[in-house]
Design a protein around this motif. Structure first.
Motif, PDB file in Angstrom:
ATOM      1  N   UNK A 124      79.661  27.429  17.255  1.00 48.25           N
ATOM      2  CA  UNK A 124      79.136  26.353  18.093  1.00 48.25           C
ATOM      3  C   UNK A 124      79.027  26.822  19.534  1.00 48.25           C
ATOM      4  N   UNK A 125      77.812  26.786  20.064  1.00 50.84           N
ATOM      5  CA  UNK A 125      77.574  27.116  21.468  1.00 50.84           C
ATOM      6  C   UNK A 125      77.775  25.852  22.302  1.00 50.84           C
ATOM      7  N   UNK A 126      78.773  25.863  23.174  1.00 52.15           N
ATOM      8  CA  UNK A 126      79.124  24.684  23.971  1.00 52.15           C
ATOM      9  C   UNK A 126      78.430  24.702  25.335  1.00 52.15           C
ATOM     10  N   UNK A 127      78.189  23.519  25.904  1.00 47.45           N
ATOM     11  CA  UNK A 127      77.610  23.457  27.258  1.00 47.45           C
ATOM     12  C   UNK A 127      78.635  23.895  28.298  1.00 47.45           C
ATOM     13  N   UNK A 128      78.180  24.256  29.508  1.00 46.92           N
ATOM     14  CA  UNK A 128      79.110  24.709  30.555  1.00 46.92           C
ATOM     15  C   UNK A 128      79.784  23.552  31.287  1.00 46.92           C
ATOM     16  N   UNK A 129      80.460  22.705  30.530  1.00 44.93           N
ATOM     17  CA  UNK A 129      81.204  21.583  31.113  1.00 44.93           C
ATOM     18  C   UNK A 129      82.132  21.019  30.044  1.00 44.93           C
ATOM     19  N   UNK A 130      83.158  20.304  30.484  1.00 46.04           N
ATOM     20  CA  UNK A 130      84.075  19.673  29.538  1.00 46.04           C
ATOM     21  C   UNK A 130      83.644  18.220  29.349  1.00 46.04           C
ATOM     22  N   UNK A 131      82.526  18.019  28.624  1.00 43.88           N
ATOM     23  CA  UNK A 131      81.981  16.686  28.437  1.00 43.88           C
ATOM     24  C   UNK A 131      82.150  16.246  26.973  1.00 43.88           C
ATOM     25  N   UNK A 132      81.475  15.154  26.601  1.00 44.05           N
ATOM     26  CA  UNK A 132      81.601  14.630  25.246  1.00 44.05           C
ATOM     27  C   UNK A 132      81.073  15.609  24.207  1.00 44.05           C
ATOM     28  N   UNK A 133      80.068  16.393  24.555  1.00 47.04           N
ATOM     29  CA  UNK A 133      79.529  17.375  23.616  1.00 47.04           C
ATOM     30  C   UNK A 133      80.540  18.487  23.352  1.00 47.04           C
ATOM     31  N   UNK A 134      81.169  18.978  24.416  1.00 46.36           N
ATOM     32  CA  UNK A 134      82.200  20.005  24.253  1.00 46.36           C
ATOM     33  C   UNK A 134      83.394  19.446  23.496  1.00 46.36           C
ATOM     34  N   UNK A 135      83.753  18.197  23.786  1.00 42.68           N
ATOM     35  CA  UNK A 135      84.858  17.555  23.071  1.00 42.68           C
ATOM     36  C   UNK A 135      84.565  17.503  21.579  1.00 42.68           C
ATOM     37  N   UNK A 136      83.348  17.114  21.204  1.00 48.20           N
ATOM     38  CA  UNK A 136      82.970  17.090  19.795  1.00 48.20           C
ATOM     39  C   UNK A 136      83.082  18.473  19.166  1.00 48.20           C
ATOM     40  N   UNK A 137      82.658  19.484  19.908  1.00 53.46           N
ATOM     41  CA  UNK A 137      82.711  20.849  19.388  1.00 53.46           C
ATOM     42  C   UNK A 137      84.147  21.305  19.153  1.00 53.46           C
ATOM     43  N   UNK A 138      85.037  20.981  20.073  1.00 52.14           N
ATOM     44  CA  UNK A 138      86.435  21.404  19.952  1.00 52.14           C
ATOM     45  C   UNK A 138      87.180  20.612  18.880  1.00 52.14           C
ATOM     46  N   UNK A 139      86.827  19.356  18.705  1.00 50.16           N
ATOM     47  CA  UNK A 139      87.450  18.548  17.649  1.00 50.16           C
ATOM     48  C   UNK A 139      87.027  19.068  16.273  1.00 50.16           C
ATOM     49  N   UNK A 140      85.788  19.546  16.179  1.00 50.69           N
ATOM     50  CA  UNK A 140      85.285  20.060  14.899  1.00 50.69           C
ATOM     51  C   UNK A 140      85.798  21.458  14.578  1.00 50.69           C
ATOM     52  N   UNK A 141      86.256  22.193  15.588  1.00 54.93           N
ATOM     53  CA  UNK A 141      86.541  23.621  15.431  1.00 54.93           C
ATOM     54  C   UNK A 141      87.914  23.920  14.845  1.00 54.93           C
ATOM     55  N   UNK A 142      87.980  25.084  14.190  1.00 55.23           N
ATOM     56  CA  UNK A 142      89.267  25.656  13.783  1.00 55.23           C
ATOM     57  C   UNK A 142      89.823  26.518  14.909  1.00 55.23           C
ATOM     58  N   UNK A 143      88.919  27.158  15.659  1.00 57.99           N
ATOM     59  CA  UNK A 143      89.346  28.016  16.753  1.00 57.99           C
ATOM     60  C   UNK A 143      88.359  27.966  17.892  1.00 57.99           C
ATOM     61  N   UNK A 144      88.816  28.353  19.079  1.00 58.28           N
ATOM     62  CA  UNK A 144      87.937  28.408  20.239  1.00 58.28           C
ATOM     63  C   UNK A 144      87.957  29.824  20.807  1.00 58.28           C
ATOM     64  N   UNK A 145      86.777  30.394  20.952  1.00 53.54           N
ATOM     65  CA  UNK A 145      86.611  31.725  21.533  1.00 53.54           C
ATOM     66  C   UNK A 145      86.137  31.530  22.966  1.00 53.54           C
ATOM     67  N   UNK A 146      86.830  32.172  23.920  1.00 56.88           N
ATOM     68  CA  UNK A 146      86.566  31.931  25.335  1.00 56.88           C
ATOM     69  C   UNK A 146      86.037  33.208  25.995  1.00 56.88           C
ATOM     70  N   UNK A 147      84.719  33.250  26.277  1.00 52.37           N
ATOM     71  CA  UNK A 147      84.171  34.399  27.015  1.00 52.37           C
ATOM     72  C   UNK A 147      84.552  34.307  28.490  1.00 52.37           C
ATOM     73  N   UNK A 148      84.938  35.437  29.065  1.00 50.66           N
ATOM     74  CA  UNK A 148      85.316  35.478  30.477  1.00 50.66           C
ATOM     75  C   UNK A 148      84.674  36.694  31.125  1.00 50.66           C
ATOM     76  N   UNK A 149      83.876  36.440  32.145  1.00 49.41           N
ATOM     77  CA  UNK A 149      83.237  37.529  32.875  1.00 49.41           C
ATOM     78  C   UNK A 149      84.281  38.244  33.726  1.00 49.41           C
ATOM     79  N   UNK A 150      84.285  39.566  33.668  1.00 48.39           N
ATOM     80  CA  UNK A 150      85.294  40.322  34.420  1.00 48.39           C
ATOM     81  C   UNK A 150      84.848  40.502  35.865  1.00 48.39           C
ATOM     82  N   UNK A 151      84.751  39.388  36.552  1.00 53.99           N
ATOM     83  CA  UNK A 151      84.383  39.384  37.957  1.00 53.99           C
ATOM     84  C   UNK A 151      85.238  38.363  38.704  1.00 53.99           C
TER      85      UNK A 151
END
Length: 263
Positions: A124-151
């Motif tokens: 699931x590709x999440x939007x860049x905010x902690x909104x209702x869409x991201x909440x739905x994605x995290x509730x549905x998920x088994x795991x969350x992968x967090x990309x972090x730019x090394x800057x």
């Protein structure tokens, strides 16, 4: 049953969509059955998979609002061997509609349930905010992968995301776990990038993927052609890195399964 991974970070420009599309393609290349779910109204994951987001008759929006079935909304990525649940700007309307809906935070979870036996991985590709869409994605998920730019500012906002994950785990999805932190857009010639990478390892240790996604022009060019970098230039450093990420993810899951069976 399909293992659901949300790719999330409320900080924009860290490689969420790039990672979702290219991890989907890499897992598919390894003969895994994959569904990519685009939960970002920008629809970039859909476009990057070769699906025209304009004029979609059935999309993630209609699915969340109960106006479409999953079967109607899913499309095959034209040049890749994975399926896509596409999205476009209509998804913003779905977010507003969800605010007054019953079980609003579980709509995606319920919608994806019938698909789980048909896939090995659902990304699931999440939007860049902690909104209702991201909440739905995290509730549905088994795991969350967090990309972090090394800057600079790489760790900014991570506290809020981690707190959100903890709240969801406590109240809505007790099985949600951190799949891992992925270092993206990494330039090994940059001392700051090396320092940030070291900070991530210091803070999160084994939760950080060994695989590092380099800053690579081929990765940046591929979306304009509507294909993953693996199809655009399979010999590029970016394509090799995402194949390595898929391999590491599968290896982690095999080890986790072994540990669960022997526990």
């Amino acid at each position: 049953m399909g293992y659901i991974i949300s790719i999330a970070n409320q900080k924009g420009g860290v490689g969420k969509t790039t990672t979702t599309v290219n991890l989907a393609a890499s897992l598919a290349a390894m003969k895994k059955r994959v569904l990519l779910v685009d939960m970002d109204p920008q629809g970039n994951a859909s476009m990057g998979s070769g699906i025209d987001k304009h004029g979609l008759e059935h999309s993630c929006c209609e699915l969340l609002l109960g106006d479409s079935t999953l079967r109607q909304a899913i499309q095959l990525a034209p040049d890749s061997n994975f399926d896509v649940l596409p999205a476009n700007s209509d998804l913003t309307a779905a977010e507003v509609g969800l605010m007054s809906s019953s079980m609003r935070e579980k709509r995606l979870d319920l919608a994806l349930a019938p698909a789980k036996p048909s896939y090995d991985y659902i990304l699931i590709d999440c939007p860049p905010s902690l909104n209702m869409l991201t909440l739905n994605a995290l509730v549905a998920a088994d795991g969350v992968l967090i990309p972090i730019q090394t800057e600079y500012y790489a760790l900014e906002g991570l506290t809020a995301l981690m707190n959100t994950v903890e709240q969801i785990r406590a109240h809505l999805n007790q099985d949600l776990q951190i799949e891992g932190f992925l270092r993206t857009m990494h330039d090994p010639r940059n001392n700051l990038a090396i320092d940030v990478s070291g900070q991530l390892l210091s803070h999160f240790k084994d939760a950080v993927f060994n695989t590092i996604i380099p800053r690579n022009v081929r990765v940046a060019e591929a979306p304009s052609h509507g294909i993953p970098v693996l199809l655009y230039d399979k010999h590029s450093r970016g394509a090799t890195a995402y194949l390595a990420l898929a391999s590491e993810l599968l290896r982690r899951h095999r080890m986790r399964d072994v540990q669960t069976q022997t526990a």
